[in-house]
Design an enzyme around this catalytic site. Structure first.
Site, short mmCIF file in Angstrom:
data_model
loop_
_atom_site.label_atom_id
_atom_site.label_comp_id
_atom_site.label_asym_id
_atom_site.label_seq_id
_atom_site.Cartn_x
_atom_site.Cartn_y
_atom_site.Cartn_z
N CYS A 1 0.60 -1.33 0.18
CA CYS A 1 0.00 0.12 0.14
C CYS A 1 1.02 1.11 0.26
CB CYS A 1 -1.53 0.05 1.34
SG CYS A 1 -2.21 1.04 0.95
N HIS B 1 -3.66 -4.76 -0.09
CA HIS B 1 -3.30 -5.67 1.16
C HIS B 1 -3.47 -7.09 1.32
CE1 HIS B 1 -3.79 -1.42 3.28
NE2 HIS B 1 -4.02 -1.37 2.75
N GLU C 1 -2.46 -9.00 3.34
CA GLU C 1 -2.67 -9.33 4.94
C GLU C 1 -4.90 -9.14 4.88
OE1 GLU C 1 -2.81 -4.56 5.62
OE2 GLU C 1 -2.14 -6.46 4.07
#
Length: 217
Positions: free
Chosen positions: A83, A194, A196
């Protein structure tokens, strides 16, 4: 045994990134969240996450004494930008009226626009670009191993990277325009979304990174 350092400069969802990496990394490896430049430069692999504004990101890196360590890590070991940690690798961002960035790679970070339109339907699209979208690899890379082309990842961005060298582009995504959603060269891989927060595809990318030796192929 290897050390994976997640750079903590006060901007980013570090707990989620750390938990995801600990879930997928080899059991013998150690995942550390650190704001210490020496720990970053001693690590075998480095993750540079972030969210927020480019100007704030650069300010905090300097305040923490991390700016030079990030640049050195990006030239010397397997390095994952996420990001904002992708965007500030370039030279300049349009954000905040213009922000000089790290300059690891040549290029700019550009705003989607105040009222962008879908090029097919003509309908206005929302900024920020928020939610799930497809990532289309532009070329083979070890971090794409086991991830189907067009897999969906989670995005939250109002700006996108435009590298000067098209060979840096490792994936693209469509949102009003087709933009570079991942870039890669040598030991650096960076992605706008992202991982995650991106379910199995994101975990697979992080797992691939945790085992990557930094070679491009």
């Amino acid at each position: 045994m290897a050390d994976l350092a997640i750079i903590d400069y006060g901007m980013g969802n570090l707990r989620s990134v750390a938990n995801a990496l600990r879930h997928v990394a080899p059991v013998q490896d150690r995942v550390v969240v650190t704001s210490d430049p020496a720990v970053v430069l001693a690590a075998d692999r480095v993750v540079f996450p972030g969210q927020g504004a480019a100007r704030d990101c650069m300010h905090e890196l300097r305040a923490c004494g991390l700016e030079d360590a990030v640049r050195e890590a990006a030239h010397t070991r397997p390095f994952l930008g996420v990001c904002m940690g992708m965007q500030v690798l370039l030279e300049h961002s349009e954000e905040n009226g213009g922000t000089p960035c790290l300059g690891v790679h040549a290029g700019d970070v550009r705003y989607f626009g105040a009222a962008p339109r879908d090029p097919v339907t003509g309908e206005h699209i929302k900024v920020p670009h928020m939610g799930w979208n497809r990532v289309e690899p532009a070329r083979d890379h070890p971090l794409w191993d086991g991830i189907a082309p067009g897999s969906r990842f989670y995005f939250a961005n109002s700006y996108y990277v435009a590298p000067s060298d098209a060979s840096l582009v490792a994936a693209t995504t469509e949102y009003g325009i087709r933009f570079c959603s991942a870039l890669a060269r040598d030991n650096v891989f960076a992605i706008q979304c992202h991982p995650e927060k991106s379910a199995q595809a994101g975990l697979r990318l992080l797992s691939n990174f945790a085992r990557w030796d930094g070679a491009a192929a």
